[in-house]
Enzyme design. Structure first.
Site, mmCIF file in Angstrom:
data_model
loop_
_atom_site.group_PDB
_atom_site.id
_atom_site.type_symbol
_atom_site.label_atom_id
_atom_site.label_comp_id
_atom_site.label_asym_id
_atom_site.label_seq_id
_atom_site.Cartn_x
_atom_site.Cartn_y
_atom_site.Cartn_z
ATOM 1 C CD GLU A 184 -48.102 -33.343 -12.589
ATOM 2 O OE1 GLU A 184 -49.163 -32.716 -12.623
ATOM 3 O OE2 GLU A 184 -48.011 -34.460 -12.075
ATOM 4 C CB CYS A 225 -39.718 -34.603 -6.243
ATOM 5 S SG CYS A 225 -40.317 -36.188 -6.751
ATOM 6 C CB CYS A 275 -43.534 -45.189 -15.323
ATOM 7 S SG CYS A 275 -42.494 -46.506 -14.644
ATOM 8 C CB CYS A 323 -46.135 -49.881 -9.406
ATOM 9 S SG CYS A 323 -44.395 -50.213 -9.739
ATOM 10 C CB CYS A 372 -47.535 -45.795 -9.127
ATOM 11 S SG CYS A 372 -46.632 -44.439 -9.887
ATOM 12 C CB CYS A 412 -44.790 -40.386 -3.153
ATOM 13 S SG CYS A 412 -43.044 -40.243 -3.041
HETATM 14 N N1 SAH Z 1 -39.902 -45.266 -10.421
HETATM 15 C C1 SAH Z 1 -39.187 -44.983 -9.237
HETATM 16 C C2 SAH Z 1 -39.267 -43.524 -8.833
HETATM 17 C C3 SAH Z 1 -40.602 -42.856 -8.949
HETATM 18 S S1 SAH Z 1 -41.832 -43.426 -7.828
HETATM 19 C C4 SAH Z 1 -39.614 -45.899 -8.108
HETATM 20 O O1 SAH Z 1 -40.597 -46.614 -8.266
HETATM 21 O O2 SAH Z 1 -38.917 -45.920 -7.093
HETATM 22 C C5 SAH Z 1 -41.256 -42.732 -6.292
HETATM 23 C C6 SAH Z 1 -41.822 -43.398 -5.054
HETATM 24 O O3 SAH Z 1 -43.232 -43.182 -4.950
HETATM 25 C C7 SAH Z 1 -41.642 -44.912 -4.998
HETATM 26 O O4 SAH Z 1 -41.084 -45.285 -3.762
HETATM 27 C C8 SAH Z 1 -43.053 -45.450 -5.087
HETATM 28 O O5 SAH Z 1 -43.190 -46.692 -4.446
HETATM 29 C C9 SAH Z 1 -43.825 -44.344 -4.418
HETATM 30 N N2 SAH Z 1 -45.251 -44.297 -4.754
HETATM 31 C C10 SAH Z 1 -45.821 -44.581 -5.934
HETATM 32 N N3 SAH Z 1 -47.161 -44.414 -5.850
HETATM 33 C C11 SAH Z 1 -47.426 -43.989 -4.590
HETATM 34 C C12 SAH Z 1 -48.602 -43.592 -3.903
HETATM 35 N N4 SAH Z 1 -49.776 -43.551 -4.522
HETATM 36 N N5 SAH Z 1 -48.501 -43.227 -2.611
HETATM 37 C C13 SAH Z 1 -47.299 -43.182 -1.995
HETATM 38 N N6 SAH Z 1 -46.141 -43.507 -2.596
HETATM 39 C C14 SAH Z 1 -46.204 -43.905 -3.887
HETATM 40 FE FE1 SF4 Z 2 -43.067 -46.479 -12.389
HETATM 41 FE FE2 SF4 Z 2 -44.668 -45.598 -10.472
HETATM 42 FE FE3 SF4 Z 2 -43.729 -48.080 -10.373
HETATM 43 FE FE4 SF4 Z 2 -42.065 -46.004 -9.941
HETATM 44 S S1 SF4 Z 2 -43.807 -46.609 -8.679
HETATM 45 S S2 SF4 Z 2 -41.711 -47.803 -11.246
HETATM 46 S S3 SF4 Z 2 -42.966 -44.493 -11.374
HETATM 47 S S4 SF4 Z 2 -45.100 -47.259 -11.942
#
Ligand code: SAH
Ligand code: SF4
Length: 355
Positions: free
Chosen positions: A96, A109, A116, A120, A123, A336
């Site tokens: 996406e 974006c 990934c 985390c 996410c 995000c």
């Molecule tokens: N992997 C990279 C880029 C993709 S995630 C990273 O982790 O930075 C992009 C951003 O989305 C990151 O700052 C992450 O902390 C944030 N993010 C992930 N899950 C989220 C959620 N459910 N709500 C708000 N931000 C989120």
């Molecule tokens: Fe991967 Fe999501 Fe963590 Fe970014 S926030 S490193 S996309 S698991």
């Protein structure tokens, strides 16, 4: 006989295209002609490159393909104007991209991986696990196609879609070089932001090769908490991450950025805000506070607005530049952390079964 996989010419860096041209005894300026057709005019076949000789076009045709690496499956438009694009890759995987129009800019974006590996806990992409890295052509075509659908209006690129861009470093660097090369897409490096969860050695390697904006997803001010919600912290703890981040060569007059996703009752207390303030005091940076975007079946909640404002206020008392990042496109799961394409991953199924 085994079939040879045909390379997409958009998987080549500006240097590699030039090398191909020189290896075939042609003048280096031919590389610039190719780049113009590929990226400025967006042609769909070598035949259309009318200022190249017929022989050279045939050679290109034999050596490469040029077809788009993505098929649009769906476009969704949010009530706030954000657009989410679902693309199918040639192997059937899906990714996406999200376009976020604003007053003076329009930010795309971009995804860098299918899924990934970093898991985390807040996410959606992390629940999928890593399926594979995206090729340069698959990253670039997100830009090429969405820009075309939107009358060439994209002004900024953020690598904040699916995946960890620094876990796909070589392809990321190639793509950035294509974005910023004056003969290719000619975007200012100041308009490109790479977001990372904190792969420390790769932060250093990226900085040795390009100068773009860096956003570091911090999300917790203490190692014990960060270990819990971002397992990568066990490998690269906060101190090492900050040391690598402050050395990163962001473009002139730009600030290092820290992202902090606020999870209700997890990392949003007054004490967390003070710890974060002390941690970042003295670092030239901006902090983006992002209220958590809820996405089923993730087990977290978004804090109420008052707590978000209080968190910001405490941080500002440390003389920091703090912005609350509005969630855009959450009604279409385009915000995000909500991107997961259509993956009925094992982990998502497990979490669903538990609820
Ligand atoms: N992997 C990279 C880029 C993709 S995630 C990273 O982790 O930075 C992009 C951003 O989305 C990151 O700052 C992450 O902390 C944030 N993010 C992930 N899950 C989220 C959620 N459910 N709500 C708000 N931000 C989120
Ligand atoms: Fe991967 Fe999501 Fe963590 Fe970014 S926030 S490193 S996309 S698991």
């Amino acid at each position: 006989m085994q079939e040879r996989e045909i390379i997409n010419i958009k998987d080549l860096s500006p240097k590699e295209i030039e090398r191909f041209v020189i290896d075939n005894n042609l003048q280096p300026f031919r590389a610039r002609q190719i780049s113009k057709w590929l990226y400025k005019k967006g042609v769909g076949c070598f035949e259309e490159m009318s200022d190249l000789s017929k022989d050279f076009r045939e050679l290109l045709q034999l050596s490469f393909c040029i077809s788009p690496s993505l098929d649009l499956v769906q476009e969704q438009v949010s009530i706030d104007g954000t657009k989410k694009y679902l693309f199918r890759l040639s192997d059937g995987n899906q990714i996406e991209s999200v376009l976020i129009p604003d007053k003076s800019r329009s930010t795309l974006c971009i995804s860098s991986q299918v899924g990934c590996a970093l898991g985390c806990t807040f996410c959606m992409t992390g629940t999928v696990g890593k399926i594979r890295n995206l090729k340069p052509s698959e990253i670039l075509d997100q830009y090429m196609l969405v820009n075309r659908y939107n009358e060439n209006s994209i002004t900024n690129i953020v690598f904040m879609g699916m995946g960890e861009p620094l876990d796909n470093l070589d392809n990321l660097v190639k793509v950035i070089n294509i974005f910023i090369d004056p003969n290719y897409l000619a975007l200012s490096p100041k308009r490109i932001t790479v977001s990372t969860s904190g792969l420390v050695p790769q932060i250093k390697k990226l900085g040795e090769q390009v100068s773009v904006n860096l956003a570091v997803s911090l999300n917790a001010p203490r190692d014990d908490l960060r270990n819990e919600i971002m397992p990568i912290n066990k490998r690269y703890p906060i101190k090492e991450l900050l040391e690598a981040s402050v050395k990163f060569p962001v473009p002139n007059r730009k600030y290092l950025m820290f992202e902090y996703v606020l999870l209700k009752d997890v990392n949003d207390s007054d004490s967390d805000a003070h710890t974060l303030g002390r941690l970042l005091r003295g670092i030239k940076c901006k902090v983006n506070v992002i209220p958590f975007n809820e996405a089923f079946p993730l087990p977290y909640k978004s804090p109420d607005w008052e707590s978000v404002l209080r968190f910001q206020e405490i941080l500002m008392s440390y003389k920091m530049n703090v912005r609350i990042r509005k969630s855009r496109g959450s009604d279409i799961l385009g915000a995000c952390g909500q991107l997961a394409a259509k993956y009925p991953s094992k982990k998502v199924k497990q979490i669903q079964a538990q609820n």
